[in-house]
Design an enzyme around this catalytic site. Structure first.
Site, PDB file in Angstrom:
ATOM      1  N   PRO A  94     -58.763 -60.042  31.050  1.00  0.00           N
ATOM      2  CA  PRO A  94     -58.759 -61.344  31.736  1.00  0.00           C
ATOM      3  C   PRO A  94     -59.165 -61.158  33.204  1.00  0.00           C
ATOM      4  CG  PRO A  94     -56.696 -60.965  30.543  1.00  0.00           C
ATOM      5  CD  PRO A  94     -57.420 -59.650  30.589  1.00  0.00           C
ATOM      6  N   TYR A 127     -45.458 -53.256  55.123  1.00  0.00           N
ATOM      7  CA  TYR A 127     -46.868 -53.308  54.736  1.00  0.00           C
ATOM      8  C   TYR A 127     -47.654 -52.426  55.703  1.00  0.00           C
ATOM      9  CZ  TYR A 127     -51.221 -55.799  53.442  1.00  0.00           C
ATOM     10  OH  TYR A 127     -52.471 -56.161  52.993  1.00  0.00           O
TER      11      TYR A 127
HETATM   12  C1  LIG Z   1     -57.975 -58.668  51.428  1.00  0.00           C
HETATM   13  C2  LIG Z   1     -56.903 -58.812  50.410  1.00  0.00           C
HETATM   14  C3  LIG Z   1     -55.707 -59.400  50.760  1.00  0.00           C
HETATM   15  C4  LIG Z   1     -54.694 -59.520  49.801  1.00  0.00           C
HETATM   16  N1  LIG Z   1     -53.523 -60.128  50.163  1.00  0.00           N
HETATM   17  C5  LIG Z   1     -52.545 -60.281  49.245  1.00  0.00           C
HETATM   18  C6  LIG Z   1     -51.322 -60.927  49.585  1.00  0.00           C
HETATM   19  O1  LIG Z   1     -51.116 -61.368  50.715  1.00  0.00           O
HETATM   20  N2  LIG Z   1     -50.377 -61.047  48.611  1.00  0.00           N
HETATM   21  C7  LIG Z   1     -50.591 -60.590  47.349  1.00  0.00           C
HETATM   22  O2  LIG Z   1     -49.724 -60.743  46.503  1.00  0.00           O
HETATM   23  N3  LIG Z   1     -51.728 -59.964  47.013  1.00  0.00           N
HETATM   24  C8  LIG Z   1     -52.713 -59.814  47.907  1.00  0.00           C
HETATM   25  N4  LIG Z   1     -53.880 -59.183  47.553  1.00  0.00           N
HETATM   26  C9  LIG Z   1     -54.055 -58.675  46.185  1.00  0.00           C
HETATM   27  C10 LIG Z   1     -54.634 -59.690  45.194  1.00  0.00           C
HETATM   28  O3  LIG Z   1     -55.220 -60.779  45.835  1.00  0.00           O
HETATM   29  C11 LIG Z   1     -53.573 -60.132  44.213  1.00  0.00           C
HETATM   30  O4  LIG Z   1     -53.267 -59.046  43.379  1.00  0.00           O
HETATM   31  C12 LIG Z   1     -53.911 -61.361  43.359  1.00  0.00           C
HETATM   32  O5  LIG Z   1     -52.732 -61.801  42.776  1.00  0.00           O
HETATM   33  C13 LIG Z   1     -54.946 -61.107  42.282  1.00  0.00           C
HETATM   34  O6  LIG Z   1     -55.348 -62.345  41.736  1.00  0.00           O
HETATM   35  P1  LIG Z   1     -56.784 -62.533  41.086  1.00  0.00           P
HETATM   36  O7  LIG Z   1     -56.870 -63.902  40.558  1.00  0.00           O
HETATM   37  O8  LIG Z   1     -57.826 -62.123  42.059  1.00  0.00           O
HETATM   38  O9  LIG Z   1     -56.689 -61.492  39.887  1.00  0.00           O
HETATM   39  P2  LIG Z   1     -57.762 -60.436  39.366  1.00  0.00           P
HETATM   40  O10 LIG Z   1     -58.060 -59.445  40.414  1.00  0.00           O
HETATM   41  O11 LIG Z   1     -58.892 -61.137  38.733  1.00  0.00           O
HETATM   42  O12 LIG Z   1     -56.893 -59.741  38.211  1.00  0.00           O
HETATM   43  C14 LIG Z   1     -55.770 -58.969  38.537  1.00  0.00           C
HETATM   44  C15 LIG Z   1     -55.043 -58.572  37.249  1.00  0.00           C
HETATM   45  O13 LIG Z   1     -54.482 -59.719  36.633  1.00  0.00           O
HETATM   46  C16 LIG Z   1     -55.031 -59.912  35.344  1.00  0.00           C
HETATM   47  N5  LIG Z   1     -55.243 -61.341  35.173  1.00  0.00           N
HETATM   48  C17 LIG Z   1     -55.910 -62.182  36.002  1.00  0.00           C
HETATM   49  N6  LIG Z   1     -55.871 -63.430  35.528  1.00  0.00           N
HETATM   50  C18 LIG Z   1     -55.177 -63.388  34.363  1.00  0.00           C
HETATM   51  C19 LIG Z   1     -54.819 -64.347  33.395  1.00  0.00           C
HETATM   52  N7  LIG Z   1     -55.146 -65.625  33.513  1.00  0.00           N
HETATM   53  N8  LIG Z   1     -54.121 -63.937  32.315  1.00  0.00           N
HETATM   54  C20 LIG Z   1     -53.760 -62.644  32.174  1.00  0.00           C
HETATM   55  N9  LIG Z   1     -54.070 -61.700  33.064  1.00  0.00           N
HETATM   56  C21 LIG Z   1     -54.771 -62.066  34.145  1.00  0.00           C
HETATM   57  C22 LIG Z   1     -56.310 -59.110  35.305  1.00  0.00           C
HETATM   58  O14 LIG Z   1     -56.640 -58.704  33.999  1.00  0.00           O
HETATM   59  C23 LIG Z   1     -55.953 -57.948  36.199  1.00  0.00           C
HETATM   60  O15 LIG Z   1     -55.220 -57.010  35.487  1.00  0.00           O
HETATM   61  C24 LIG Z   1     -54.896 -59.040  48.488  1.00  0.00           C
HETATM   62  C25 LIG Z   1     -56.125 -58.460  48.150  1.00  0.00           C
HETATM   63  C26 LIG Z   1     -57.121 -58.341  49.102  1.00  0.00           C
HETATM   64  C27 LIG Z   1     -58.416 -57.705  48.717  1.00  0.00           C
END
Ligand SMILES: Cc1cc2nc3c(=O)[nH]c(=O)nc-3n(C[C@H](O)[C@H](O)[C@H](O)COP(=O)(O)OP(=O)(O)OC[C@H]3O[C@@H](n4cnc5c(N)ncnc54)[C@H](O)[C@@H]3O)c2cc1C
Length: 569
Positions: free
Chosen positions: A149, A489
């Site tokens: 996903p 952090y």
């Molecule tokens: C610059 C930067 C800043 C960030 N700041 C934060 C922050 O402040 N707080 C924080 O918590 N995180 C932060 N993150 C990390 C990231 O944004 C999180 O992990 C976020 O929750 C990922 O969401 P996404 O939709 O991009 O998931 P993806 O990267 O697309 O997927 C992440 C994981 O979730 C799974 N997944 C995604 N969608 C689904 C679905 N619908 N069903 C089942 N599985 C699914 C995927 O298979 C994968 O394993 C940051 C990252 C970056 C690069």
């Protein structure tokens, strides 16, 4: 900002979802600039020895130079997926497959820029309904395919990358077309939201009805609510709104043969929490299609105020006392002295009265208090609610701030921070272009051990830099406070040599080991993926890992959902 156009899909039509740059953070044409920040270049020179005036700047990578492994999806399988989601929503396009290969960690960016792509998804599918998701899952079962996903692709724990040895066909199931707020139960403050909705999209839909989700990770612009749930994310205002684990009350998860449904009860005593099993599952238990989120009325007032503390010890003590007190701010954040220096260095050039205050009045006040610029720590504290409540919270907090020798500096820095926080992620690409690596590690620990984790982690990172013979940088802030502890952090950066990923691994390993050695979790909100998996048994015990392995293997005996993530064997 406008989102980048995406390349044509198999049918020749434009892809239905906007994606980030294939090689970096955010949208094309937007990047970090320092010309209007006079303190930045001297800061970088002093911190990591990088001279921005002379450092060669890499040109933007050209996709034409990347060699992408051919798709292994059979034409019949692609046709079957197209029959489910529509021809325009299924693609074997190389660029789209690369976009769906990695997240946005330093390791991901270095590899994708270098064209290191041992295994990429074979086909990308964008279903438009839960029924279509179920259809894709059934088709994958019949094909013996793997499903990964995909939300926004912003994770930094290696949660998306296919295993290099994966021989089965790999489907990247992009939830991006499922982006509606379906319903708001106004009496309960619960919103049904499709899992692929990105932060700005879902927040705009909620705001239009007078509600907010209150979940604002720094990656908000490019991450989805399904991804937040799947990684156990946390947003900046978590002190008031909770982590996503608190916010996500109900869930729908498509699995082979059925939909796992968690109804949105405010709390439940119904055995081990299946809701909690899905939280943080990183795609291993199925495809989350819908989240029923706890939402709140938009607050009458929202203020972020800045404070200076004489040093880190005083600042930490103040944050702890605030957590224990009757005060309930929405944000409690304090940077150590190094991060305070960084924040001041990334401030824009000041003019007029503002400049006089910053350059003359403030240093004067500090000298008068006996503070030094090398020790002071900048804190942001947020207040939300009715005007009366904000006033009361401020009174309670500021009494504590004063008790710990702190001083208020008004709302100016808070406004700036609020505006800047979603732009800072572009800084990593800027550094990478100039031969420097930067990334983050974060964890939560009890208050009683926070200082120990901090000191040990700074020492561990510096020892790792020494072992590599390089000048490195590490800085830290505390955010996300709880009754029993908080999140620290860390951000680290260094000029890399011939092996950026190997050097990064050395520093990252030292930091993660320090976390578990001193009572911290392996992550507070970035998840496990493959990046943090080596420390999982030290965090939750080998028995804990065995229970989790049992969950994954019984819920997904074929190992078809994002295999070898969280537990990598
Ligand atoms: C610059 C930067 C800043 C960030 N700041 C934060 C922050 O402040 N707080 C924080 O918590 N995180 C932060 N993150 C990390 C990231 O944004 C999180 O992990 C976020 O929750 C990922 O969401 P996404 O939709 O991009 O998931 P993806 O990267 O697309 O997927 C992440 C994981 O979730 C799974 N997944 C995604 N969608 C689904 C679905 N619908 N069903 C089942 N599985 C699914 C995927 O298979 C994968 O394993 C940051 C990252 C970056 C690069």
């Amino acid at each position: 900002m406008t989102d980048t156009a995406v390349p044509a899909v198999s049918s020749g039509a434009a892809a239905p979802v906007a994606h980030m740059k294939w090689w970096g953070w955010g949208v094309e044409g937007v990047g970090f600039h320092h010309e209007d920040k006079p303190g930045f270049a001297p800061f970088v020179l002093q911190a990591v020895g990088l001279d921005l005036a002379t450092a060669p700047v890499a040109t933007e990578p050209a996709f034409e130079d990347v060699s992408v492994p051919a798709t292994r999806a059979s034409a019949a399988f692609v046709a079957r997926l197209a029959g489910i989601a529509g021809d325009a929503h299924v693609s074997t396009d190389d660029r789209l497959r690369v976009i769906h290969t990695y997240g946005k960690s330093l390791r991901d960016l270095v590899r994708v820029r270098a064209g290191e792509l041992p295994r990429v998804p074979d086909v990308v599918v964008y279903p438009g309904s839960e029924e279509e998701v179920a259809g894709v899952v059934e088709a994958a079962v019949a094909e013996g395919a793997v499903i990964i996903p995909f939300g926004g692709g912003s994770n930094i724990a290696g949660s998306l990358e296919p295993h290099p040895d994966e021989a089965r066909t790999i489907v990247s199931l992009d939830l991006g077309r499922l982006r509606e707020v379906l319903d708001v139960d106004e009496a309960s403050g619960l919103a049904r939201i499709q899992a692929g909705a990105l932060g700005p999209d879902l927040e705009a839909q909620l705001n239009a009805r007078g509600w907010t989700i209150g979940h604002f990770p720094d990656s908000f612009t490019h991450s989805s609510i399904g991804g937040w749930v799947a990684t156990r994310s946390s947003g900046m205002q978590s002190d008031r709104y909770g982590d996503i684990a608190d916010i996500a009350r109900g869930l729908r998860v498509v699995r082979p043969g059925g939909v796992l449904v968690i109804r949105p009860a405010p709390s439940a005593s119904n055995g081990p929490s299946v809701r909690e099993m899905v939280l943080g599952s990183e795609g291993r238990l199925g495809v989350i299609t819908e989240v029923t989120a706890q939402v709140r009325r938009i607050a009458e007032r929202r203020v972020i105020r800045g404070y200076f503390f004489p040093n880190w010890t005083a600042g930490l003590a103040a944050m702890q006392e605030i957590a224990e007190s009757d005060a309930a701010p929405s944000i409690t954040r304090i940077s150590d002295a190094r991060e305070t220096g960084f924040t001041l260095a990334t401030s824009k050039e000041r003019h007029g009265v503002d400049r006089l205050l910053a350059e003359k009045a403030l240093p004067g006040i500090m000298r008068g208090k006996g503070w030094t610029l090398d020790d002071i720590c900048l804190s942001f504290i947020g207040y939300e609610g009715s005007a009366e409540n904000v006033k009361r919270q401020r009174r309670l907090v500021e009494a504590i701030v004063r008790r710990h020798g702190g001083m208020g500096i008004g709302t100016g820095p808070g406004v700036l921070y609020d505006q800047k926080k979603f732009d800072t992620p572009y800084l990593r690409d800027f550094l990478l272009d100039r031969g420097a690596a930067g990334d983050v590690s974060e964890m939560a620990a009890p208050w009683s051990r926070l200082r120990e984790v901090y000191d040990s982690t700074i020492a561990a990172a510096n020892a790792a830099y020494d072992s590599l013979g390089i000048k490195g940088w590490i800085m830290c802030h505390l955010s996300h406070s709880y009754h029993s502890g908080a999140c620290l952090y860390f951000t680290f950066a260094f000029v890399f040599g011939d092996d950026p990923v190997g050097e990064y691994d050395t520093v990252k390993r030292a930091i993660q080991q320090s976390f578990v050695d001193h009572g911290g979790s392996i992550s507070h909100h970035h998840g496990v993926g493959v990046e943090h998996a080596p420390w999982l048994a030290q965090d939750i015990s080998p028995e804990g890992v065995a229970v989790m392995a049992g969950l994954f293997s019984s819920a997904d005996p074929a190992g078809m959902f994002n295999p070898r993530k969280v537990i990598t064997s």
